[in-house]
Design a protein around this motif. Structure first.
Motif, PDB file in Angstrom:
ATOM      1  N   TYR A   1       0.835  -1.200   0.000  1.00 57.96           N
ATOM      2  CA  TYR A   1       0.000   0.000   0.000  1.00 57.96           C
ATOM      3  C   TYR A   1       0.873   1.253   0.000  1.00 57.96           C
ATOM      4  CZ  TYR A   1      -3.517   3.417   1.396  1.00 57.96           C
ATOM      5  OH  TYR A   1      -4.334   4.512   1.444  1.00 57.96           O
ATOM      6  N   ARG A   2       1.942   1.257   0.807  1.00 55.44           N
ATOM      7  CA  ARG A   2       2.838   2.423   0.847  1.00 55.44           C
ATOM      8  C   ARG A   2       3.524   2.626  -0.500  1.00 55.44           C
ATOM      9  NH1 ARG A   2       5.358  -0.254   5.452  1.00 55.44           N
ATOM     10  NH2 ARG A   2       3.921  -0.098   7.227  1.00 55.44           N
ATOM     11  N   VAL A   3       3.937   1.526  -1.148  1.00 56.60           N
ATOM     12  CA  VAL A   3       4.597   1.637  -2.448  1.00 56.60           C
ATOM     13  C   VAL A   3       3.685   2.336  -3.452  1.00 56.60           C
ATOM     14  CG1 VAL A   3       5.442   0.318  -4.431  1.00 56.60           C
ATOM     15  CG2 VAL A   3       6.109  -0.360  -2.122  1.00 56.60           C
ATOM     16  N   VAL A   4       2.414   2.003  -3.429  1.00 55.84           N
ATOM     17  CA  VAL A   4       1.472   2.544  -4.405  1.00 55.84           C
ATOM     18  C   VAL A   4       1.022   3.956  -4.051  1.00 55.84           C
ATOM     19  CG1 VAL A   4      -0.811   2.224  -5.447  1.00 55.84           C
ATOM     20  CG2 VAL A   4       0.677   0.244  -5.073  1.00 55.84           C
ATOM     21  N   HIS A   5       0.882   4.247  -2.743  1.00 57.33           N
ATOM     22  CA  HIS A   5       0.214   5.494  -2.353  1.00 57.33           C
ATOM     23  C   HIS A   5       1.109   6.496  -1.621  1.00 57.33           C
ATOM     24  CE1 HIS A   5      -3.692   3.930  -3.540  1.00 57.33           C
ATOM     25  NE2 HIS A   5      -3.406   2.802  -2.913  1.00 57.33           N
ATOM     26  N   HIS A   6       2.317   6.116  -1.226  1.00 55.91           N
ATOM     27  CA  HIS A   6       3.145   7.026  -0.436  1.00 55.91           C
ATOM     28  C   HIS A   6       4.527   7.196  -1.074  1.00 55.91           C
ATOM     29  CE1 HIS A   6       0.439   7.389   3.036  1.00 55.91           C
ATOM     30  NE2 HIS A   6       0.151   6.105   2.845  1.00 55.91           N
ATOM     31  N   PRO A   7       5.158   8.346  -0.865  1.00 56.56           N
ATOM     32  CA  PRO A   7       6.523   8.532  -1.369  1.00 56.56           C
ATOM     33  C   PRO A   7       7.505   7.720  -0.534  1.00 56.56           C
ATOM     34  CG  PRO A   7       5.874  10.427  -0.074  1.00 56.56           C
ATOM     35  CD  PRO A   7       4.642   9.567  -0.195  1.00 56.56           C
ATOM     36  N   PRO A   8       8.665   7.400  -1.081  1.00 54.64           N
ATOM     37  CA  PRO A   8       9.649   6.612  -0.333  1.00 54.64           C
ATOM     38  C   PRO A   8      10.327   7.443   0.755  1.00 54.64           C
ATOM     39  CG  PRO A   8      10.559   7.305  -2.425  1.00 54.64           C
ATOM     40  CD  PRO A   8       9.120   7.725  -2.443  1.00 54.64           C
ATOM     41  N   ASP A   9      10.824   6.765   1.754  1.00 50.96           N
ATOM     42  CA  ASP A   9      11.591   7.410   2.817  1.00 50.96           C
ATOM     43  C   ASP A   9      13.054   7.447   2.382  1.00 50.96           C
ATOM     44  OD1 ASP A   9      12.843   8.281   5.095  1.00 50.96           O
ATOM     45  OD2 ASP A   9      12.517   6.437   6.238  1.00 50.96           O
ATOM     46  N   LEU A  10      13.531   8.599   1.961  1.00 52.35           N
ATOM     47  CA  LEU A  10      14.918   8.748   1.493  1.00 52.35           C
ATOM     48  C   LEU A  10      15.741   9.637   2.424  1.00 52.35           C
ATOM     49  CD1 LEU A  10      14.394   9.144  -2.371  1.00 52.35           C
ATOM     50  CD2 LEU A  10      14.873   7.077  -1.048  1.00 52.35           C
ATOM     51  N   GLU A  11      15.275   9.821   3.637  1.00 56.41           N
ATOM     52  CA  GLU A  11      16.036  10.625   4.592  1.00 56.41           C
ATOM     53  C   GLU A  11      17.357   9.923   4.905  1.00 56.41           C
ATOM     54  OE1 GLU A  11      15.673  12.542   9.099  1.00 56.41           O
ATOM     55  OE2 GLU A  11      13.972  11.466   8.198  1.00 56.41           O
ATOM     56  N   GLY A  12      18.444  10.655   4.769  1.00 58.78           N
ATOM     57  CA  GLY A  12      19.764  10.090   5.014  1.00 58.78           C
ATOM     58  C   GLY A  12      20.496   9.672   3.757  1.00 58.78           C
ATOM     59  N   VAL A  13      19.817   9.644   2.598  1.00 57.26           N
ATOM     60  CA  VAL A  13      20.499   9.341   1.338  1.00 57.26           C
ATOM     61  C   VAL A  13      21.392  10.526   0.972  1.00 57.26           C
ATOM     62  CG1 VAL A  13      20.198   8.861  -1.123  1.00 57.26           C
ATOM     63  CG2 VAL A  13      18.634   7.856   0.546  1.00 57.26           C
ATOM     64  N   PRO A  14      22.644  10.309   0.598  1.00 60.26           N
ATOM     65  CA  PRO A  14      23.534  11.434   0.257  1.00 60.26           C
ATOM     66  C   PRO A  14      22.948  12.314  -0.833  1.00 60.26           C
ATOM     67  CG  PRO A  14      24.780   9.400   0.428  1.00 60.26           C
ATOM     68  CD  PRO A  14      23.341   9.020   0.520  1.00 60.26           C
TER      69      PRO A  14
ATOM     70  N   ARG B   1      15.005   9.371  -6.366  1.00 63.44           N
ATOM     71  CA  ARG B   1      13.619   9.850  -6.426  1.00 63.44           C
ATOM     72  C   ARG B   1      13.028   9.616  -7.818  1.00 63.44           C
ATOM     73  NH1 ARG B   1      11.511  11.783  -2.119  1.00 63.44           N
ATOM     74  NH2 ARG B   1      12.794  12.774  -0.491  1.00 63.44           N
ATOM     75  N   GLU B   2      13.837   9.827  -8.851  1.00 62.33           N
ATOM     76  CA  GLU B   2      13.356   9.570 -10.204  1.00 62.33           C
ATOM     77  C   GLU B   2      13.101   8.081 -10.428  1.00 62.33           C
ATOM     78  OE1 GLU B   2      15.458  11.401 -13.472  1.00 62.33           O
ATOM     79  OE2 GLU B   2      16.315  12.899 -12.119  1.00 62.33           O
ATOM     80  N   CYS B   3      13.998   7.240  -9.915  1.00 66.66           N
ATOM     81  CA  CYS B   3      13.833   5.796 -10.093  1.00 66.66           C
ATOM     82  C   CYS B   3      12.596   5.277  -9.377  1.00 66.66           C
ATOM     83  CB  CYS B   3      15.073   5.056  -9.580  1.00 66.66           C
ATOM     84  SG  CYS B   3      16.575   5.340 -10.546  1.00 66.66           S
ATOM     85  N   LEU B   4      12.210   5.924  -8.284  1.00 60.73           N
ATOM     86  CA  LEU B   4      11.095   5.454  -7.470  1.00 60.73           C
ATOM     87  C   LEU B   4       9.779   6.176  -7.784  1.00 60.73           C
ATOM     88  CD1 LEU B   4      12.985   5.090  -4.067  1.00 60.73           C
ATOM     89  CD2 LEU B   4      12.293   3.274  -5.627  1.00 60.73           C
ATOM     90  N   LEU B   5       9.726   6.868  -8.900  1.00 60.82           N
ATOM     91  CA  LEU B   5       8.476   7.508  -9.300  1.00 60.82           C
ATOM     92  C   LEU B   5       7.408   6.462  -9.584  1.00 60.82           C
ATOM     93  CD1 LEU B   5       9.813  10.332 -11.649  1.00 60.82           C
ATOM     94  CD2 LEU B   5       8.736  10.621  -9.410  1.00 60.82           C
ATOM     95  N   ARG B   6       6.160   6.820  -9.289  1.00 58.95           N
ATOM     96  CA  ARG B   6       5.071   5.868  -9.481  1.00 58.95           C
ATOM     97  C   ARG B   6       4.828   5.585 -10.962  1.00 58.95           C
ATOM     98  NH1 ARG B   6      -0.183   4.823 -10.121  1.00 58.95           N
ATOM     99  NH2 ARG B   6      -1.236   3.474  -8.603  1.00 58.95           N
ATOM    100  N   ASP B   7       5.024   6.555 -11.812  1.00 60.91           N
ATOM    101  CA  ASP B   7       4.794   6.400 -13.241  1.00 60.91           C
ATOM    102  C   ASP B   7       6.013   5.739 -13.889  1.00 60.91           C
ATOM    103  OD1 ASP B   7       4.139   6.528 -15.886  1.00 60.91           O
ATOM    104  OD2 ASP B   7       4.194   8.725 -16.032  1.00 60.91           O
TER     105      ASP B   7
END
Length: 412
Positions: free
Chosen positions: A219-232, A240-246
């Motif tokens: 459900y989070r994958v489909v409806h929520h943005p990923p948690d990228l806090e701490g990524v350099p 962020r581009e790789c994890l876009l829903r589209d």
């Protein structure tokens, strides 16, 4: 059923069980030439699906086209017997999931190497027309700091209702793209999504869509943005581009290595630096676009270590053979003077040839000096041994040296 060690499967001898997954049991094995390989024996419920095996047999020919330093190539397959199996290159190392779980986030130059290697692996898989479908931290092996992707194409080829109904799970929650979860597609774009999720986990030690039941993660994958806090900062925009829903909005896999070619080479941090996008108050690290990552201070690169090893081995070989030739020539001086002369001449000629190659072909003056010194030293040592020791003493010494050398060779 666990295959016993020492059993033969086709031309392969199984050595030890490495693990098991949804589709099969993996064994370390030896091929007919004595080389180590990884043999994946398909589970009985997978082997019983004729449709899935037919599809896998068709895909194996394509999978064998995938080549590259960051993929475990498919070497062989036997899918028509009672126990179908696949053979791949054996990669000695630890899964990325295990490394992060034990040591924490991957950072600095190690993260640069991981990102670039993983991008090259995904690009190589897609260039051959294969879709991985199950890219995740457990399917990335770190070998001497370099990532190697395993099990590409198997999940996609075995996507059969009877296989999934028997218990095999196609994909891992949190690394399956939204379109796969919704049943609208499972193409190359899904691998790009899994690439981003895998690097997000590696750089933060957190699953980008959290943990919990598979339904909640989906459900989070489909409806929520990923948690990228701490990524350099140098990596976060790409993830962020790789994890876009589209799927159409994600970057092409073939462009990933180029996008990471300008990844930073990590140096000492400078607090409150100004980055190129004008944002202030961020900590950045000095880097130059296009540079390859530098090794940690005091640690040579793999190429440097290999070159040092070659120099040491050459030095030992030249000195050791020079001593042995001098002793043999001194022993043969009185009973067989022609043999003594032949030994010294042969060794001296070999050193002259090697010195010439080192000087004119490689420009290695150090090796040239060593070769010439060894040739002259062998003659000088021969003269000294002949002058101060009798033939019987030299023969006993030569016999002792030969006995020791044979003992070392047998022991090794």
């Amino acid at each position: 059923m666990v295959a016993p060690d020492g059993e033969r499967l086709g031309p392969y001898r199984l050595l030890s069980r490495l693990g098991a997954g949804g589709f099969g049991e993996v064994h370390l094995a030896l091929d007919p030439e004595g080389r180590t390989v990884a043999v994946k024996i398909l589970h009985p419920h997978v082997a019983a699906d004729a449709t899935a095996l037919t599809r896998l047999a068709r895909e194996v020919e394509t999978m064998r086209l995938v080549r590259g330093p960051h993929v475990a190539e498919v070497l062989d397959a036997s899918l028509d017997g009672a126990r179908p199996y696949l053979v791949t290159r054996y990669v000695q190392g630890r899964p990325l999931s295990e490394v992060v779980g034990a040591d924490g986030p991957v950072a600095g130059d190690d993260l640069v190497r991981l990102a670039r290697g993983l991008a090259e692996a995904v690009a190589a898989v897609h260039a051959a027309g294969v879709v991985h479908r199950d890219l995740k931290p457990a399917n990335v092996i770190l070998s001497d700091g370099e990532p190697v992707v395993i099990d590409f194409g198997i999940a996609c080829a075995l996507d059969s209702p009877s296989v999934t109904a028997s218990g095999a799970v196609l994909g891992t929650p949190g690394y399956l793209a939204p379109e796969v979860l919704e049943g609208t597609g499972s193409g190359a774009e899904a691998d790009v999504f899994a690439f981003g999720a895998t690097l997000a986990y590696a750089s933060t030690a957190r699953h980008p869509y959290g943990t919990g039941p598979a339904s909640a993660i989906g459900y989070r994958v489909v409806h929520h943005p990923p948690d990228l806090e701490g990524v350099p900062g140098w990596l976060e925009p790409l993830l962020r581009e790789c994890l876009l829903r589209d799927p159409a909005a994600r970057p092409d896999a073939g462009a990933l290595p180029a996008r990471l070619g300008a990844a930073p080479v990590v140096g000492p941090p400078r607090p409150r630096a100004v980055v190129e996008n004008g944002m202030h108050g961020l900590t950045t690290r000095e880097w130059r676009p296009g540079d390859r990552p530098r090794p940690q201070k005091g640690r040579p690169t793999l190429e440097e270590a290999r070159e040092r090893r070659r120099v040491v081995l050459h030095r030992r070989w030249v000195v050791g053979t020079g001593l042995l030739v001098s002793l043999m020539a001194a022993t043969a001086r009185e009973p067989l003077p022609e043999v003594a002369l032949l030994l010294l001449t042969g060794y001296g000629s070999a050193m002259l040839v090697d010195a010439g190659i080192a000087l004119f072909a490689r420009g290695d003056r150090g090796r040239t000096i060593l070769d010439l010194s060894a040739g002259a030293g062998a003659v000088a040592l021969w003269a000294a041994l002949s002058a101060f020791f009798s033939t019987i003493t030299l023969a006993l010494a030569l016999g002792t040296v030969v006995f020791v050398l044979v003992g070392i060779l047998v022991a090794s």
